[in-house]
Design an enzyme around this catalytic site. Structure first.
Site, PDB file in Angstrom:
ATOM      1  CE1 TYR A 162      -4.155   1.791   0.461  1.00  0.00           C
ATOM      2  CE2 TYR A 162      -3.001   2.984   2.204  1.00  0.00           C
ATOM      3  CZ  TYR A 162      -4.094   2.842   1.358  1.00  0.00           C
ATOM      4  OH  TYR A 162      -5.121   3.754   1.406  1.00  0.00           O
TER       5      TYR A 162
ATOM      6  CB  ALA B 235       0.059   1.417  -4.255  1.00  0.00           C
TER       7      ALA B 235
ATOM      8  CB  ILE C 121     -10.595   8.990   6.639  1.00  0.00           C
ATOM      9  CG1 ILE C 121      -9.435   9.929   6.262  1.00  0.00           C
ATOM     10  CG2 ILE C 121     -11.948   9.634   6.334  1.00  0.00           C
ATOM     11  CD1 ILE C 121      -9.415  11.260   6.989  1.00  0.00           C
TER      12      ILE C 121
END
Length: 239
Positions: A150, A153, A183
Site C-alpha cells: 500500500y 502504491a 479517516i
C-alpha cells in the site's frame, strides 16, 4: 454541463467526494467495480445528478472501452475533473505477503491511475482546462509497517502526481494529491480507533466529508495555481 469522474465512488471517501462535487454543480460519473447497489445509493445521495460507469480501473482495456463509450454518448462534452480514488488494502508484513496481494494493490491504485487518466488528458489539453486529484495516503509519505504494498502504491501516486503536474501545467491542468490519515470509513473499521486516536494530535479520526471538501477545492477554478502538491489531511499525525 461540467463532468467529473470519481473512481471507487460507491462508498467511503469516494462517495463523499461524489456528493460534494454534485453540490458544486458537476454531473458526477460514479465509477465502481462490482458493488452496483452501493453505487446506486451514492447516485441517490447525489440527487441523481450524474450517472454510473462500472469498470475495473486495473483492467486497461475495459477502462478504455468504458471511457470511449461515455465519450460517444456525450458528443461535444469532456470530463474536466478526475478523482483517482479507487484503491484497496491487503495488509501483511512483507515476509508473509502473497505475491498476488502485492500486485493487486499496485494494479488498482497505481496502474488504475494511469489507465483512467491517460485517455482523459487529450480532451483536457484541447479545452485547456482540467483538474486531476489523486488519493494518496499518509502511508505513501511516511511508510507504515504491514503496508509495504500500500505504501509503495501511494508513494508511486505521489511521485506520478509531481511529474505529471509539470507536463500539463501550461494547459491550465492541475495535478494534485490528497494524503489522508485515519479517516472513518469501511477501510478503517477493523482498526483500534480508541488506541490510534491517542497518536493523533487532533485526538480523532477524520471524516470523509472533510476529505471531500479538500478535493472539491482542488478541483475548483480557484485552485488554478496549486499543482504538483501533496496536501495532507491527518489531524497532525504526520506533517
Amino acid at each position: 454541463m461540467k463532468y467529473a469522474l470519481v473512481t471507487g465512488g460507491s462508498r467511503g471517501i469516494g462517495r463523499a467526494v461524489c456528493i460534494r462535487l454534485a453540490q458544486e454543480g458537476y454531473q458526477v460519473i460514479v465509477n465502481y467495480a462490482s458493488n452496483e447497489a452501493e453505487a446506486r445509493k451514492t447516485l441517490e445521495l447525489m440527487g441523481g445528478q450524474g450517472e454510473l460507469l462500472p469498470f475495473d480501473v486495473s483492467d486497461s482495456e475495459a477502462t478504455r472501452q468504458a471511457l470511449e463509450q461515455w465519450q460517444q454518448n456525450h458528443d461535444g462534452e469532456y470530463i474536466e475533473v478526475v478523482v483517482n480514488n479507487a484503491g484497496i488494502r491487503r495488509d501483511n508484513v512483507m515476509a508473509l505477503m502473497p505475491e498476488g496481494d502485492w500486485h493487486r494493490v499496485l494494479d488498482i491504485t497505481l496502474s488504475g491511475f494511469f489507465n483512467v487518466t491517460q485517455p482523459l488528458l487529450p480532451a483536457m489539453q484541447l479545452h485547456k482546462f482540467g483538474r486531476i486529484v489523486n488519493m494518496a495516503s499518509v502511508s505513501g509519505l511516511k511508510g507504515l509497517p504491514g503496508q509495504t504494498n500500500y505504501s509503495a502504491a501511494k508513494g508511486g501516486i505521489i511521485a506520478a502526481t509531481k511529474a505529471l503536474a509539470q507536463e500539463v501545467a501550461r494547459r491550465n491542468i492541475t495535478v494534485n494529491a490528497v494524503a489522508p490519515g485515519f479517516i472513518k470509513t469501511d477501510m478503517t473499521e477493523g482498526l483500534d480507533e480508541a488506541t490510534l486516536k491517542k497518536t493523533i494530535p487532533a485526538n480523532r479520526f477524520g471524516t470523509p466529508e472533510e476529505v471531500a471538501d479538500l478535493v472539491a477545492f482542488l478541483a475548483s477554478p480557484q485552485a488554478g495555481y496549486i499543482t504538483g502538491n501533496v496536501v495532507s489531511i491527518n489531524g497532525g499525525l504526520y506533517t
